[in-house]
Design an enzyme around this catalytic site. Structure first.
Site, mmCIF file in Angstrom:
data_model
loop_
_atom_site.group_PDB
_atom_site.id
_atom_site.type_symbol
_atom_site.label_atom_id
_atom_site.label_comp_id
_atom_site.label_asym_id
_atom_site.label_seq_id
_atom_site.Cartn_x
_atom_site.Cartn_y
_atom_site.Cartn_z
ATOM 1 N N THR A 43 -66.036 51.301 10.948
ATOM 2 C CA THR A 43 -65.713 50.033 10.292
ATOM 3 C C THR A 43 -65.255 50.277 8.858
ATOM 4 O O THR A 43 -64.293 49.658 8.382
ATOM 5 C CB THR A 43 -66.932 49.103 10.296
ATOM 6 O OG1 THR A 43 -67.449 49.033 11.612
ATOM 7 C CG2 THR A 43 -66.560 47.715 9.820
ATOM 8 N N THR A 44 -65.932 51.193 8.154
ATOM 9 C CA THR A 44 -65.580 51.497 6.767
ATOM 10 C C THR A 44 -64.205 52.142 6.678
ATOM 11 O O THR A 44 -63.529 52.049 5.656
ATOM 12 C CB THR A 44 -66.652 52.394 6.134
ATOM 13 O OG1 THR A 44 -67.929 51.769 6.292
ATOM 14 C CG2 THR A 44 -66.399 52.632 4.664
ATOM 15 N N TYR A 106 -67.791 41.037 20.497
ATOM 16 C CA TYR A 106 -67.095 39.797 20.850
ATOM 17 C C TYR A 106 -67.310 39.356 22.298
ATOM 18 O O TYR A 106 -67.589 38.188 22.565
ATOM 19 C CB TYR A 106 -65.591 39.863 20.542
ATOM 20 C CG TYR A 106 -64.917 38.502 20.653
ATOM 21 C CD1 TYR A 106 -65.122 37.534 19.666
ATOM 22 C CD2 TYR A 106 -64.139 38.177 21.749
ATOM 23 C CE1 TYR A 106 -64.549 36.278 19.781
ATOM 24 C CE2 TYR A 106 -63.561 36.931 21.867
ATOM 25 C CZ TYR A 106 -63.767 35.975 20.884
ATOM 26 O OH TYR A 106 -63.203 34.737 21.008
ATOM 27 N N TYR A 132 -73.614 53.357 18.306
ATOM 28 C CA TYR A 132 -73.654 52.597 17.049
ATOM 29 C C TYR A 132 -74.152 51.197 17.377
ATOM 30 O O TYR A 132 -73.439 50.402 17.991
ATOM 31 C CB TYR A 132 -72.263 52.575 16.423
ATOM 32 C CG TYR A 132 -72.145 51.873 15.090
ATOM 33 C CD1 TYR A 132 -73.264 51.538 14.326
ATOM 34 C CD2 TYR A 132 -70.895 51.551 14.580
ATOM 35 C CE1 TYR A 132 -73.143 50.902 13.111
ATOM 36 C CE2 TYR A 132 -70.758 50.916 13.358
ATOM 37 C CZ TYR A 132 -71.878 50.597 12.628
ATOM 38 O OH TYR A 132 -71.756 49.967 11.410
ATOM 39 N N ARG A 137 -72.550 42.714 13.555
ATOM 40 C CA ARG A 137 -71.105 42.714 13.752
ATOM 41 C C ARG A 137 -70.719 42.535 15.222
ATOM 42 O O ARG A 137 -69.726 41.881 15.525
ATOM 43 C CB ARG A 137 -70.491 44.030 13.243
ATOM 44 C CG ARG A 137 -70.396 44.128 11.726
ATOM 45 C CD ARG A 137 -69.632 45.369 11.320
ATOM 46 N NE ARG A 137 -69.558 45.519 9.884
ATOM 47 C CZ ARG A 137 -68.615 44.993 9.115
ATOM 48 N NH1 ARG A 137 -67.665 44.259 9.651
ATOM 49 N NH2 ARG A 137 -68.620 45.204 7.812
ATOM 50 N N LYS A 160 -76.676 55.568 15.614
ATOM 51 C CA LYS A 160 -76.549 55.051 14.256
ATOM 52 C C LYS A 160 -77.129 53.645 14.309
ATOM 53 O O LYS A 160 -76.548 52.736 14.916
ATOM 54 C CB LYS A 160 -75.093 55.017 13.798
ATOM 55 C CG LYS A 160 -74.919 54.370 12.422
ATOM 56 C CD LYS A 160 -73.455 54.190 12.050
ATOM 57 C CE LYS A 160 -73.322 53.456 10.713
ATOM 58 N NZ LYS A 160 -71.900 53.201 10.363
ATOM 59 N N ILE A 202 -75.399 57.562 8.148
ATOM 60 C CA ILE A 202 -73.945 57.394 8.085
ATOM 61 C C ILE A 202 -73.712 56.318 7.043
ATOM 62 O O ILE A 202 -74.009 55.152 7.263
ATOM 63 C CB ILE A 202 -73.366 57.038 9.459
ATOM 64 C CG1 ILE A 202 -73.603 58.196 10.434
ATOM 65 C CG2 ILE A 202 -71.869 56.751 9.345
ATOM 66 C CD1 ILE A 202 -73.135 57.941 11.858
#
Length: 291
Positions: A43-44, A106, A132, A137, A160, A202
């Site tokens: 995402t980053t 989603y 993850y 999110r 993560k 992370i």
């Protein structure tokens, strides 16, 4: 296999395009600052606004630049299993050490759907997988019980965890075993995460302060929580400031202040407000990163 501080690497842009020269420079800088590995195209790394070709280019360039000196955990997540298979197989082909795969967002799969998704990815190639889990999110939370089922697969090796629930570390030790790699996905609680049995982070802030974050991780892994908490205290205002607005925007602004890369981000993200810039500048001063 994976312990310590792993910057969730930003993707630098120049006039809307990938800035590969700066990306390579960042890899060298992180290695020299003591980062224990790199995680591109999470995402980053602005994965939601990269094209598939750009995604694969970033992974390949980071693997090439790292040249085996530190491991590269390639972002390979999607809410489309077929798309994630593509990213997994590409990451394996170019030499990544593992893949980071987010729970599908989603479309809100059930726990059975999560098992089906991650099992398919496990079978698509030989690359180790780090799950993850970030319910904030993805709007789906992988339970410790589901994770325990997936941990039985030989190449699903860790998580993560960005739930912010430090008790999860203990629950996941119970369901996944003590050798299951647990990495924090939240900078502000990474110190406590390791005290519960985690082995690394992370990190978004590690884009800005990689040496301090690697030192903090090394201190916790050595059991020196006194030294680690001193570093955490110095970094906490910066952690908080970076996440005042979307974290990657804060990280890129801070990096621009250090002359590392542009603060350019892709729409629908926008640059920081002036008030947040002040908070980040103050956080960097508190950490000793700027005058």
């Amino acid at each position: 296999m994976f312990k310590g501080s792993f910057p969730a690497l930003v993707t630098p842009f120049k006039n809307g395009e990938l800035d590969i020269d700066t990306l390579k420079h960042l890899v060298e800088w992180h290695i020299s600052e003591g980062s224990h590995g790199l995680v591109p195209v999470g995402t980053t790394g602005e994965s939601p606004t990269l094209s598939h070709d750009e995604h694969e280019t970033v992974v390949e360039e980071v693997v090439k630049a790292a040249a085996g000196r530190i491991p590269v955990i390639a972002g390979a997540g999607s809410n489309n299993t077929t798309e994630s298979v593509r990213f997994m197989q590409h990451a394996e082909k170019v030499g990544a050490a593992a893949a980071l795969v987010v729970t599908p967002y989603y479309n809100k799969p059930t726990q059975a759907g999560l098992i089906a998704h991650f099992t398919a990815l496990h079978e698509c190639c030989e690359l180790p997988i780090i799950i993850y889990n970030i319910p904030g999110r993805s709007v789906v939370d992988m339970t410790p019980e589901t994770m325990g089922e997936l941990a039985k697969l030989p190449r699903i090796i860790g998580v993560k965890d960005a739930t912010g629930d430090l008790a999860r570390v203990s629950y996941q030790r119970m369901t996944c075993g003590k050798d299951f790699i647990q990495l924090s996905g939240e900078d502000a609680t990474a110190h406590g995460f390791n005290a519960q049995g985690g082995v690394g982070c992370i990190s978004v802030t590690a884009n800005v302060a990689p040496k301090m974050l690697s030192q903090m991780q090394e201190a916790t892994l050595a059991g020196d929580y006194t030294a680690a908490i001193e570093l955490q205290d110095r970094l906490m205002p910066l952690h908080k400031a970076i996440f005042t607005e979307p974290g990657l925007v804060g990280a890129k602004y801070a990096m621009s202040q250090l002359g590392l890369c542009s603060d350019e981000v892709r729409s629908p993200l926008t640059g920081l407000t002036d008030g947040t810039k002040v908070l980040i500048d103050n956080g960097m001063r508190h950490a000793g990163l700027m005058n």
